[in-house]
Motif scaffolding. Structure first.
Motif, PDB file in Angstrom:
ATOM      1  N   THR A  62       1.028  -1.202   0.123  1.00  0.00           N
ATOM      2  CA  THR A  62      -0.234  -0.020   0.119  1.00  0.00           C
ATOM      3  C   THR A  62       1.038   1.091   0.033  1.00  0.00           C
ATOM      4  O   THR A  62       0.615   2.282  -0.709  1.00  0.00           O
ATOM      5  N   SER A  74       2.737   1.439  -3.567  1.00  0.00           N
ATOM      6  CA  SER A  74       1.667   1.704  -4.668  1.00  0.00           C
ATOM      7  C   SER A  74       0.655   2.987  -4.529  1.00  0.00           C
ATOM      8  O   SER A  74      -0.176   3.214  -5.491  1.00  0.00           O
ATOM      9  N   ASN A  75       0.480   3.355  -3.153  1.00  0.00           N
ATOM     10  CA  ASN A  75      -0.562   4.274  -2.937  1.00  0.00           C
ATOM     11  C   ASN A  75      -1.949   3.993  -3.171  1.00  0.00           C
ATOM     12  O   ASN A  75      -2.981   4.508  -3.560  1.00  0.00           O
ATOM     13  N   SER A  76      -2.108   2.404  -3.127  1.00  0.00           N
ATOM     14  CA  SER A  76      -3.400   1.882  -3.200  1.00  0.00           C
ATOM     15  C   SER A  76      -3.626   0.781  -2.204  1.00  0.00           C
ATOM     16  O   SER A  76      -2.671  -0.176  -2.046  1.00  0.00           O
ATOM     17  N   THR A  77      -4.602   0.697  -1.705  1.00  0.00           N
ATOM     18  CA  THR A  77      -4.919  -0.479  -0.590  1.00  0.00           C
ATOM     19  C   THR A  77      -5.728  -1.593  -1.316  1.00  0.00           C
ATOM     20  O   THR A  77      -6.078  -2.776  -0.671  1.00  0.00           O
ATOM     21  N   HIS A  78      -6.419  -1.373  -2.349  1.00  0.00           N
ATOM     22  CA  HIS A  78      -7.197  -2.479  -3.190  1.00  0.00           C
ATOM     23  C   HIS A  78      -8.244  -2.671  -2.317  1.00  0.00           C
ATOM     24  O   HIS A  78      -8.726  -4.090  -2.151  1.00  0.00           O
ATOM     25  N   TYR A 117      -9.440  -6.725  -5.962  1.00  0.00           N
ATOM     26  CA  TYR A 117      -9.990  -5.876  -4.747  1.00  0.00           C
ATOM     27  C   TYR A 117     -10.622  -6.567  -3.493  1.00  0.00           C
ATOM     28  O   TYR A 117     -11.100  -7.870  -3.790  1.00  0.00           O
ATOM     29  N   GLN A 176      -8.177   4.162   4.325  1.00  0.00           N
ATOM     30  CA  GLN A 176      -7.369   4.530   2.848  1.00  0.00           C
ATOM     31  C   GLN A 176      -8.216   3.719   1.822  1.00  0.00           C
ATOM     32  O   GLN A 176      -7.264   3.354   0.768  1.00  0.00           O
ATOM     33  N   ASP A 231      -9.791   2.686  -1.574  1.00  0.00           N
ATOM     34  CA  ASP A 231      -9.795   3.339  -3.002  1.00  0.00           C
ATOM     35  C   ASP A 231     -11.175   3.802  -3.412  1.00  0.00           C
ATOM     36  O   ASP A 231     -10.916   4.669  -4.534  1.00  0.00           O
ATOM     37  N   ILE A 265     -10.727   6.040 -10.492  1.00  0.00           N
ATOM     38  CA  ILE A 265      -9.497   5.836 -10.149  1.00  0.00           C
ATOM     39  C   ILE A 265      -8.379   6.036 -11.261  1.00  0.00           C
ATOM     40  O   ILE A 265      -7.555   6.838 -11.071  1.00  0.00           O
TER      41      ILE A 265
END
Length: 330
Positions: A55, A58-62, A92, A117, A119, A305
């Protein structure tokens, strides 16, 4: 048992930790034989990637936040299942919260989603109270089941659903109708039902409304209201009953049979949502395409996104159909 690390994978596959990282993150510049060796080591050591680290990188938690008013309700249980299945297909997971029809809890749910956090957010609106908070979220958000101005919305044409139910009952030869619903005056399903009666020349004076002044999912109160009606009326004023959800239809059928009323011979009953309650009990119901609702809602989030620039909110209305079963036809 000690949890396997990337170093463990690297030693077993005889590669560097950097190579392991590239394989895990599906980097294209990895030799196929090396990729196969690393994946085999991952499988043998039962390695699970560190999601928190991924996370940060990639700045994404899925993660997709999902807020519904009531989890035990068959309709929402079906919707949650479809959302989870569709999210999983795209890599996800969902983070589920229950609002309990409480707008303050709904706001708290949004804060939880932000703290985790997520998405994107998919939510079933409970009232207008929390809209200002939700509209201010700097995150892709989709309202489902109801249209919300200035937000992406995916929902059913409820009025058409009511119309389909009325048309079916008219074709069965009925002329006197009952409606079991919550907040009849503002219920789009009931409005669609009444409109269909009107355009087909039926006497709308021959409609009896049993209005539940509580949330339609309060099963105890629904059954109490239905029983009260049957207990205070020796003879029904209608031969066909339209219910605003499958749970109400099930309770109405149960109460009718307790009072010696045969279904469908004496009373035809239709529900709404086509949940497992309708399927198991062979209740005619208005089918909601929940798989399409879930897929469409998630597609909107993924598109937002990928393309975060400002665009006009989407308003997507899905089309219902009617599934005819034994509760309304002999």
């Amino acid at each position: 048992m000690k949890k396997a690390t990337m170093n463990d994978i690297a030693r077993k596959a005889n590669v560097s930790q950097t190579t392991v990282s590239r394989v895990i993150n599906d980097h294209p510049n990895v030799n196929s034989e090396v990729r196969k060796r690393v994946n085999q080591a991952i499988k043998e050591l039962d390695y699970l990637p560190n999601k928190a680290a991924q996370t940060l990188k990639s700045n994404s938690t899925h993660l997709i936040g999902v807020s519904v008013p009531e989890i035990p309700n068959p309709y929402f249980a079906n919707l949650i299942s479809e959302l989870e299945n569709e999210a999983r297909l795209s890599g996800y997971s969902i983070l589920l919260q229950n609002s309990g029809y409480n707008p303050m809890t709904e706001i708290e749910n949004m804060d939880i989603f932000l703290s985790r956090q997520v998405d994107g957010i998919i939510y079933v609106p409970t009232s207008d109270y929390s809209l200002q908070k939700i509209r201010s979220l700097n995150i892709p958000t989709v309202a489902v089941t109801l249209p919300i101005a200035s937000l992406d919305s995916v929902y059913l044409n409820h009025a058409l659903g009511g119309s389909l139910a009325a048309n079916h009952l008219i074709k069965q030869g009925h002329t006197h109708f009952g409606i079991l619903t919550q907040k009849y005056a503002t219920c789009p399903k009931s409005k669609g039902f009444m409109h269909e009666l009107y355009i087909q020349g039926m006497d709308t004076e021959n409609v009896t409304v049993i209005d539940i002044d509580s949330y339609a999912l309060n099963r105890y109160q629904i059954r109490e209201e239905v029983n009260r009606y049957f207990n205070t009326h020796e003879k029904l004023a209608f031969t066909a009953l339209f219910c605003s959800n499958d749970g109400a239809a099930h309770d109405a059928i149960h109460a009718a049979r307790e009072h010696g009323i045969r279904v469908p011979e004496d009373l035809a009953v239709t529900g709404f949502d086509d949940t497992f309650v309708a399927k198991i009990n062979k209740i005619t119901s208005i089918h909601q395409p929940l798989e399409e609702m879930a897929r469409t809602s998630l597609k909107i989030i993924f598109d937002r996104i990928a393309h975060p620039q400002e665009r006009a909110p989407l308003d997507i209305q899905l089309t219902p159909s009617i599934i005819v079963r034994k509760s309304s036809t002999g």
